[in-house]
Design a protein around this motif. Structure first.
Motif, PDB file in Angstrom:
ATOM      1  N   CYS A 153       1.663   7.084  13.469  1.00  0.00           N
ATOM      2  CA  CYS A 153       0.524   6.165  13.321  1.00  0.00           C
ATOM      3  C   CYS A 153      -0.746   6.921  12.915  1.00  0.00           C
ATOM      4  O   CYS A 153      -1.542   6.417  12.111  1.00  0.00           O
ATOM      5  CB  CYS A 153       0.290   5.419  14.629  1.00  0.00           C
ATOM      6  SG  CYS A 153       1.620   4.300  15.088  1.00  0.00           S
ATOM      7  N   ARG A 156      -0.619   7.792   9.136  1.00  0.00           N
ATOM      8  CA  ARG A 156      -0.109   6.702   8.306  1.00  0.00           C
ATOM      9  C   ARG A 156      -0.703   6.791   6.898  1.00  0.00           C
ATOM     10  O   ARG A 156      -1.787   7.349   6.699  1.00  0.00           O
ATOM     11  CB  ARG A 156      -0.421   5.344   8.951  1.00  0.00           C
ATOM     12  CG  ARG A 156      -1.884   4.992   9.039  1.00  0.00           C
ATOM     13  CD  ARG A 156      -2.087   3.781   9.918  1.00  0.00           C
ATOM     14  NE  ARG A 156      -3.469   3.363   9.989  1.00  0.00           N
ATOM     15  CZ  ARG A 156      -3.994   2.362   9.274  1.00  0.00           C
ATOM     16  NH1 ARG A 156      -3.224   1.688   8.433  1.00  0.00           N
ATOM     17  NH2 ARG A 156      -5.263   2.038   9.406  1.00  0.00           N
ATOM     18  N   GLU A 195       9.279   7.711  11.396  1.00  0.00           N
ATOM     19  CA  GLU A 195       9.269   6.243  11.373  1.00  0.00           C
ATOM     20  C   GLU A 195      10.666   5.678  11.548  1.00  0.00           C
ATOM     21  O   GLU A 195      10.853   4.647  12.224  1.00  0.00           O
ATOM     22  CB  GLU A 195       8.655   5.767  10.060  1.00  0.00           C
ATOM     23  CG  GLU A 195       7.161   6.050   9.944  1.00  0.00           C
ATOM     24  CD  GLU A 195       6.624   5.722   8.566  1.00  0.00           C
ATOM     25  OE1 GLU A 195       5.390   5.776   8.397  1.00  0.00           O
ATOM     26  OE2 GLU A 195       7.424   5.416   7.662  1.00  0.00           O
ATOM     27  N   ARG A 249       5.039  -3.031   6.305  1.00  0.00           N
ATOM     28  CA  ARG A 249       5.045  -1.837   5.465  1.00  0.00           C
ATOM     29  C   ARG A 249       5.958  -2.035   4.262  1.00  0.00           C
ATOM     30  O   ARG A 249       5.613  -1.644   3.132  1.00  0.00           O
ATOM     31  CB  ARG A 249       5.493  -0.645   6.297  1.00  0.00           C
ATOM     32  CG  ARG A 249       5.624   0.660   5.530  1.00  0.00           C
ATOM     33  CD  ARG A 249       4.275   1.225   5.139  1.00  0.00           C
ATOM     34  NE  ARG A 249       3.465   1.500   6.306  1.00  0.00           N
ATOM     35  CZ  ARG A 249       3.571   2.622   7.028  1.00  0.00           C
ATOM     36  NH1 ARG A 249       4.447   3.554   6.698  1.00  0.00           N
ATOM     37  NH2 ARG A 249       2.777   2.810   8.070  1.00  0.00           N
TER      38      ARG A 249
END
Length: 509
Positions: A153, A156, A195, A249
């Motif tokens: 995060c 990102r 991820e 995403r």
């Protein structure tokens, strides 16, 4: 009919009478040891008389049934070894576990069975040998997983903003990258690995949690503090936020920061769930749950009403003022947020001494300070203090129940090869296929000596009282005063000797 009567006897308030009648009915049972025994027939809820005694918290009946099940292996002086039948107690091969039934019931008396033999020894054996190591490993693995998600995060995919600002209050510098731009460099590939680990972990959480919800029921699964109800809500919501972030995403939808920020808060708050495995931190998590879902939920309704009323008043007062001088109330959402900060005394009352403030602001802020700071915050502190006092008396008992619930959960989730069955098979001692727990007991001879002293002193007191009552009956009315004085003297003498005996007994104890 006999099985129904056995279940009714378990629920009787007269425990001694129920035990005698229970033994009497079983004496007429033809299949005492076979599968058709009355003790093994469940009721409509799937509970045998033994499990029903545990759910109802009938400790007398539970101990009576356990005494019928135990086998004395050998004894030598004060030492003895006993085999306790744990066929229905052990949760290893039970669909409806006895331990899970005890910790999921709302009756406090049922949790007292966790301190009785052999339940206490069985839980201690399971927790020390398998439960605690696996739980600590799971806690470490979850913390590493959350560190991985947090790093994904923090790094990102973002790019500098290219558009022009449309407002003087707009200070956005970076914007989210599209999907085609997010995985180009080597650093992006490392982030992609993290991820994928995060998404796989969220899917595993849902796969493990959903079957338990369907098996136990949503109301009991999320409503029981001992079973970790609030934390189950947190971890399921966290997994859903991860999946929502993944979809946003993949579709290059802006605004992924919303589910991502929720997932970060929920994921790290779920770390408190693993505090139940430690005696120093476990009781505090229980107290936090009681305060959040008890006092704080009720207090939030009152706080919302106060904040809504005063935020509206502040917005109306500053609606005609220049927002550049006093920007805390420039629109209604900001007024709500500023009033919330004022309520919790995070900030002081906004003021600008270079300009004149409206007169009504001082009046409304004075009333707000009296109601919010002096009244409601002290009310919340008093409510939490009362909850702390109530929970402190049973926090250790609740923590032990949480340990049992955690042990049962790990035993159900882990494969059989990692968690072998506890106890000894009865075939080693010629007792069939039932499983037993071997417990060594030491009988203290001083304890029996103290009991004999106690019975002797009680008998002496009863004899003195009987002699005194006989003297009162044989005396006439004319010599009543003389005999009463003599009786009081004899009672004092006997009471003195008995008193010395009790003092000796207390010192020895």
């Amino acid at each position: 009919i006999g099985n129904t009567v056995l279940h009714i006897l378990v629920l009787q308030p007269n425990k001694t009478f129920a035990c005698h009648m229970y033994s009497l009915i079983l004496s007429y049972d033809r299949n005492k040891e076979g599968p058709g025994s009355l003790e093994l027939i469940p009721n409509n809820e799937g509970l045998s008389p033994f499990k029903l005694a545990g759910v109802e918290g009938n400790t007398v009946m539970f101990q009576y049934l356990m005494q019928k099940r135990k086998q004395n292996l050998w004894s030598f002086g004060p030492l003895s070894t006993v085999l306790y039948d744990i066929t229905e107690i052990d949760s290893w091969a039970e669909d409806q576990s006895f331990l899970e039934l005890i910790v999921s019931t709302k009756k406090r008396e049922a949790r007292q069975i966790l301190d009785l033999t052999p339940v206490k020894e069985l839980v201690s054996l399971k927790w020390n040998m398998y439960g605690r190591p696996y739980f600590c490993f799971l806690a470490l693995f979850y913390i590493l997983y959350m560190v991985c998600f947090t790093m994904c995060c923090v790094y990102r995919p973002l790019k500098p903003r290219t558009g022009n600002r449309t407002s003087s209050r707009d200070n956005t510098v970076y914007v989210q990258k599209m999907l085609q731009e997010s995985y180009v460099a080597y650093e992006d590939e490392l982030r992609l690995v993290g991820e994928l680990i995060t998404v796989i972990g969220a899917v595993v959480i849902l796969v493990l949690e959903i079957p338990d919800i369907l098996r136990v029921g949503a109301a009991k699964y999320f409503g029981q503090t001992i079973l970790g109800g609030p934390f189950h809500i947190i971890v399921i919501t966290y997994a859903c936020m991860i999946l929502v972030t993944m979809v946003m995403r993949l579709t290059s939808t802006t605004g992924e920061v919303v589910p991502m920020s929720f997932a970060l808060v929920l994921g790290w708050c779920n770390v408190m769930y693993f505090a139940r495995g430690f005696q120093m931190l476990g009781p505090f998590t229980i107290m936090i749950q009681k305060m959040i879902f008890g006092d704080l939920m009720r207090f939030c309704w009152l706080m919302a009403v106060v904040i809504l009323g005063f935020a509206s008043a502040f917005y109306i007062i500053f609606q005609t003022e220049n927002p550049e001088n006093l920007g805390q109330f420039y629109n209604y959402p900001m007024s709500l947020f500023t009033t919330f900060e004022l309520f919790l005394t995070i900030i002081d009352g906004p003021a600008n001494y270079d300009v004149d403030l409206p007169f009504m602001y001082s009046v409304v802020y004075f009333a707000f300070a009296i109601i919010a700071t002096l009244l409601m915050l002290n009310l919340l502190i008093a409510m939490m203090g009362d909850t702390h006092w109530r929970v402190a008396h049973e926090q250790d008992e609740l923590w032990r129940a949480q340990v049992v619930a955690t042990t049962v959960m790990l035993e159900r989730k882990l494969p059989r090869c990692l968690w072998p069955r506890s106890g000894i098979c009865g075939r080693e001692f010629g007792l069939g296929d039932r499983w037993y727990l071997r417990i060594e007991d030491r009988v203290d001879p001083n304890k029996h000596k103290m009991m004999r002293y106690t019975e002797a002193f009680k008998a002496q007191d009863r004899d003195n009282c009987d002699k005194g009552s006989e003297k009162l009956e044989t005396n006439g009315d004319t010599s009543c005063k003389k005999e009463l004085s003599a009786l009081s003297l004899s009672r004092n003498t006997s009471r003195t000797s008995s008193h010395r005996g009790w003092e000796i007994l207390r010192r020895n104890t």
